[in-house]
Design a protein around this motif. Structure first.
Motif, PDB file in Angstrom:
ATOM      1  N   VAL A 199      58.296 -58.670  99.784  1.00 34.41           N
ATOM      2  CA  VAL A 199      57.269 -57.642  99.947  1.00 34.41           C
ATOM      3  C   VAL A 199      55.950 -57.893  99.213  1.00 34.41           C
ATOM      4  O   VAL A 199      56.258 -58.723  97.924  1.00 34.41           O
ATOM      5  N   ASP A 200      54.848 -57.445  99.725  1.00 35.31           N
ATOM      6  CA  ASP A 200      53.782 -57.436  99.174  1.00 35.31           C
ATOM      7  C   ASP A 200      53.237 -56.292  98.494  1.00 35.31           C
ATOM      8  O   ASP A 200      53.625 -55.109  98.439  1.00 35.31           O
ATOM      9  N   HIS A 201      52.070 -56.399  97.555  1.00 34.67           N
ATOM     10  CA  HIS A 201      51.509 -55.375  96.822  1.00 34.67           C
ATOM     11  C   HIS A 201      51.216 -54.046  97.692  1.00 34.67           C
ATOM     12  O   HIS A 201      50.643 -54.295  98.948  1.00 34.67           O
ATOM     13  N   GLY A 202      51.450 -52.823  97.434  1.00 33.16           N
ATOM     14  CA  GLY A 202      51.399 -51.721  98.317  1.00 33.16           C
ATOM     15  C   GLY A 202      52.315 -51.210  99.167  1.00 33.16           C
ATOM     16  O   GLY A 202      52.255 -50.594 100.236  1.00 33.16           O
ATOM     17  N   PHE A 203      53.520 -51.829  98.906  1.00 30.88           N
ATOM     18  CA  PHE A 203      54.646 -51.873  99.977  1.00 30.88           C
ATOM     19  C   PHE A 203      55.066 -50.319 100.123  1.00 30.88           C
ATOM     20  O   PHE A 203      55.677 -49.910 101.060  1.00 30.88           O
ATOM     21  N   ALA A 204      54.825 -49.577  99.060  1.00 30.80           N
ATOM     22  CA  ALA A 204      55.380 -48.128  99.050  1.00 30.80           C
ATOM     23  C   ALA A 204      54.206 -46.951  99.516  1.00 30.80           C
ATOM     24  O   ALA A 204      54.175 -45.830  99.206  1.00 30.80           O
ATOM     25  N   THR A 205      53.119 -47.625 100.088  1.00 23.85           N
ATOM     26  CA  THR A 205      52.014 -46.575 100.552  1.00 23.85           C
ATOM     27  C   THR A 205      52.725 -45.746 101.478  1.00 23.85           C
ATOM     28  O   THR A 205      53.748 -46.234 102.519  1.00 23.85           O
ATOM     29  N   GLU A 206      52.239 -44.680 101.579  1.00 25.84           N
ATOM     30  CA  GLU A 206      52.751 -43.567 102.484  1.00 25.84           C
ATOM     31  C   GLU A 206      52.657 -44.084 104.264  1.00 25.84           C
ATOM     32  O   GLU A 206      53.449 -43.734 105.176  1.00 25.84           O
ATOM     33  N   THR A 207      51.506 -44.699 104.533  1.00 20.41           N
ATOM     34  CA  THR A 207      51.114 -45.125 105.961  1.00 20.41           C
ATOM     35  C   THR A 207      50.487 -46.403 105.871  1.00 20.41           C
ATOM     36  O   THR A 207      49.802 -46.702 104.649  1.00 20.41           O
ATOM     37  N   GLY A 208      50.205 -46.994 106.665  1.00 24.55           N
ATOM     38  CA  GLY A 208      49.244 -48.157 106.819  1.00 24.55           C
ATOM     39  C   GLY A 208      50.037 -49.464 107.023  1.00 24.55           C
ATOM     40  O   GLY A 208      51.092 -49.720 106.807  1.00 24.55           O
ATOM     41  N   ARG A 210      50.145 -51.969 105.066  1.00 25.54           N
ATOM     42  CA  ARG A 210      50.808 -52.434 103.668  1.00 25.54           C
ATOM     43  C   ARG A 210      52.077 -51.931 103.607  1.00 25.54           C
ATOM     44  O   ARG A 210      53.058 -52.739 102.854  1.00 25.54           O
ATOM     45  N   ARG A 211      52.739 -50.897 104.115  1.00 25.23           N
ATOM     46  CA  ARG A 211      53.798 -50.371 104.110  1.00 25.23           C
ATOM     47  C   ARG A 211      55.021 -51.275 104.423  1.00 25.23           C
ATOM     48  O   ARG A 211      55.020 -51.806 105.737  1.00 25.23           O
ATOM     49  N   ASN A 212      56.097 -51.189 103.809  1.00 27.34           N
ATOM     50  CA  ASN A 212      57.488 -52.041 104.052  1.00 27.34           C
ATOM     51  C   ASN A 212      58.400 -50.895 103.969  1.00 27.34           C
ATOM     52  O   ASN A 212      58.772 -50.358 103.017  1.00 27.34           O
ATOM     53  N   ASP A 213      58.847 -50.330 105.283  1.00 28.48           N
ATOM     54  CA  ASP A 213      59.764 -49.048 105.152  1.00 28.48           C
ATOM     55  C   ASP A 213      61.027 -49.343 104.254  1.00 28.48           C
ATOM     56  O   ASP A 213      61.179 -48.373 103.672  1.00 28.48           O
ATOM     57  N   ALA A 214      61.734 -50.444 104.370  1.00 28.20           N
ATOM     58  CA  ALA A 214      62.809 -50.528 103.848  1.00 28.20           C
ATOM     59  C   ALA A 214      62.638 -50.633 102.125  1.00 28.20           C
ATOM     60  O   ALA A 214      63.363 -49.924 101.446  1.00 28.20           O
ATOM     61  N   ALA A 215      61.755 -51.229 101.775  1.00 25.61           N
ATOM     62  CA  ALA A 215      61.424 -51.375 100.055  1.00 25.61           C
ATOM     63  C   ALA A 215      60.818 -50.298  99.775  1.00 25.61           C
ATOM     64  O   ALA A 215      61.375 -49.649  98.602  1.00 25.61           O
ATOM     65  N   ALA A 216      59.925 -49.470 100.508  1.00 29.28           N
ATOM     66  CA  ALA A 216      59.697 -48.155 100.155  1.00 29.28           C
ATOM     67  C   ALA A 216      60.532 -47.366 100.045  1.00 29.28           C
ATOM     68  O   ALA A 216      60.660 -46.538  99.150  1.00 29.28           O
ATOM     69  N   GLU A 217      61.335 -47.223 100.896  1.00 27.54           N
ATOM     70  CA  GLU A 217      62.669 -45.922 100.895  1.00 27.54           C
ATOM     71  C   GLU A 217      63.622 -46.199  99.616  1.00 27.54           C
ATOM     72  O   GLU A 217      63.964 -45.518  99.006  1.00 27.54           O
ATOM     73  N   LEU A 218      63.846 -47.730  99.371  1.00 29.57           N
ATOM     74  CA  LEU A 218      64.675 -47.999  98.213  1.00 29.57           C
ATOM     75  C   LEU A 218      64.065 -47.567  96.893  1.00 29.57           C
ATOM     76  O   LEU A 218      64.804 -46.949  96.092  1.00 29.57           O
ATOM     77  N   ALA A 219      62.777 -48.110  96.860  1.00 26.37           N
ATOM     78  CA  ALA A 219      62.113 -47.557  95.572  1.00 26.37           C
ATOM     79  C   ALA A 219      61.902 -46.285  95.584  1.00 26.37           C
ATOM     80  O   ALA A 219      62.246 -45.750  94.264  1.00 26.37           O
ATOM     81  N   ASP A 220      61.602 -45.464  96.502  1.00 27.41           N
ATOM     82  CA  ASP A 220      61.502 -44.202  96.349  1.00 27.41           C
ATOM     83  C   ASP A 220      62.622 -43.329  95.959  1.00 27.41           C
ATOM     84  O   ASP A 220      62.943 -42.392  95.224  1.00 27.41           O
ATOM     85  N   SER A 221      63.957 -43.998  96.546  1.00 26.56           N
ATOM     86  CA  SER A 221      65.072 -43.134  96.286  1.00 26.56           C
ATOM     87  C   SER A 221      65.544 -43.528  94.858  1.00 26.56           C
ATOM     88  O   SER A 221      66.120 -42.515  94.101  1.00 26.56           O
ATOM     89  N   ARG A 222      65.345 -44.517  94.248  1.00 27.47           N
ATOM     90  CA  ARG A 222      65.568 -44.988  93.014  1.00 27.47           C
ATOM     91  C   ARG A 222      64.599 -44.013  92.136  1.00 27.47           C
ATOM     92  O   ARG A 222      64.867 -43.411  90.963  1.00 27.47           O
ATOM     93  N   THR A 223      63.251 -43.806  92.343  1.00 28.32           N
ATOM     94  CA  THR A 223      62.631 -43.084  91.666  1.00 28.32           C
ATOM     95  C   THR A 223      63.059 -41.485  91.867  1.00 28.32           C
ATOM     96  O   THR A 223      62.875 -40.888  90.702  1.00 28.32           O
TER      97      THR A 223
END
Length: 232
Positions: A199-208, A210-223
């Motif tokens: 995945v690339d920079h900005g993968f955890a943005t809320e929309t748009g 750049r977002r990658n759902d799988a990576a964002a959800e994993l990172a956010d769960s860890r946070t």
């Protein structure tokens, strides 16, 4: 969901707008959300709103208030992306840390002297790292923080938990910079580093785009788990 308050700068140069989202009932703690180079845009406000729904007092300060107050840009619009890259050159990270310190003090008062965390994205990810080295914030999380390697000599000052998320294919953070970060921080008991392959920079943005759902959800769960542990 939220509103805006003004917070006085510690250097006496003025005050800056801060988006604030309050939970129902007594906050568990406070979380400061630090913007990307696109300002306190709808995505950053949405992140603050989410933390409020989790039971935290959430604050998102305008980090560009000295030269571009109220900035709100869409990175999916090429002209606005270019504008953001031009504007960010005016940002003074040292002043930014001072502004974050001002928000920490306000946040602590609003949660009755309780704990305060920071989560930042892109430029905000670097500011989360610098806050971990220069302030008494209780826990910090940085997402794809660019230019952390340039400030890696400050790593010895990290005294509280820090989590860093990096994209495996980040166009703004090359492998040699990640190697510097790992070499300095992998043995630090306060620090946890996660990488997200492909995945690339900005993968955890809320929309748009750049977002990658799988990576964002994993990172956010860890946070979420990280803050639940260290802001309790």
């Amino acid at each position: 969901m939220g509103t805006t308050i003004d917070i006085a700068a510690l250097d006496g140069s003025g005050s800056f707008a801060t988006y604030i989202a309050e939970p129902e009932g007594t906050p568990k703690a406070a979380i400061i959300v630090i913007q990307e180079i696109f300002g306190v845009n709808p995505g950053i406000r949405a992140k603050a709103d989410k933390w409020a729904k989790e039971g935290y007092l959430a604050l998102a300060p305008d980090m560009f208030w000295r030269f571009a107050p109220g900035l709100s840009l869409d990175p999916d619009v090429p002209e606005e992306m270019n504008q953001a890259f031009d504007i960010r050159t005016n940002f003074d990270a040292d002043k930014g840390v001072q502004d974050i310190e001002a928000v920490i003090r306000v946040a602590r008062k609003r949660v009755g002297g309780g704990k305060v965390g920071i989560v930042g994205y892109c430029m905000g990810g670097r500011m989360a790292y610098l806050s971990a080295t220069r302030t008494d914030v209780d826990a910090s999380v940085g997402y794809y923080g660019a230019r952390i390697a340039e400030a890696i000599r400050e790593a010895h000052a990290i005294a509280n938990p820090l989590m860093l998320h990096f994209a495996g294919q980040d166009g703004f953070i090359p492998p040699e910079q990640l190697a510097i970060i790992h070499a300095a921080l992998d043995d630090n008991a306060h620090v946890i580093i996660h990488e997200y392959p492909g995945v690339d920079h900005g993968f955890a943005t809320e929309t748009g785009k750049r977002r990658n759902d799988a990576a964002a959800e994993l990172a956010d769960s860890r946070t979420r788990a990280f803050f639940a542990e260290h802001l309790a």
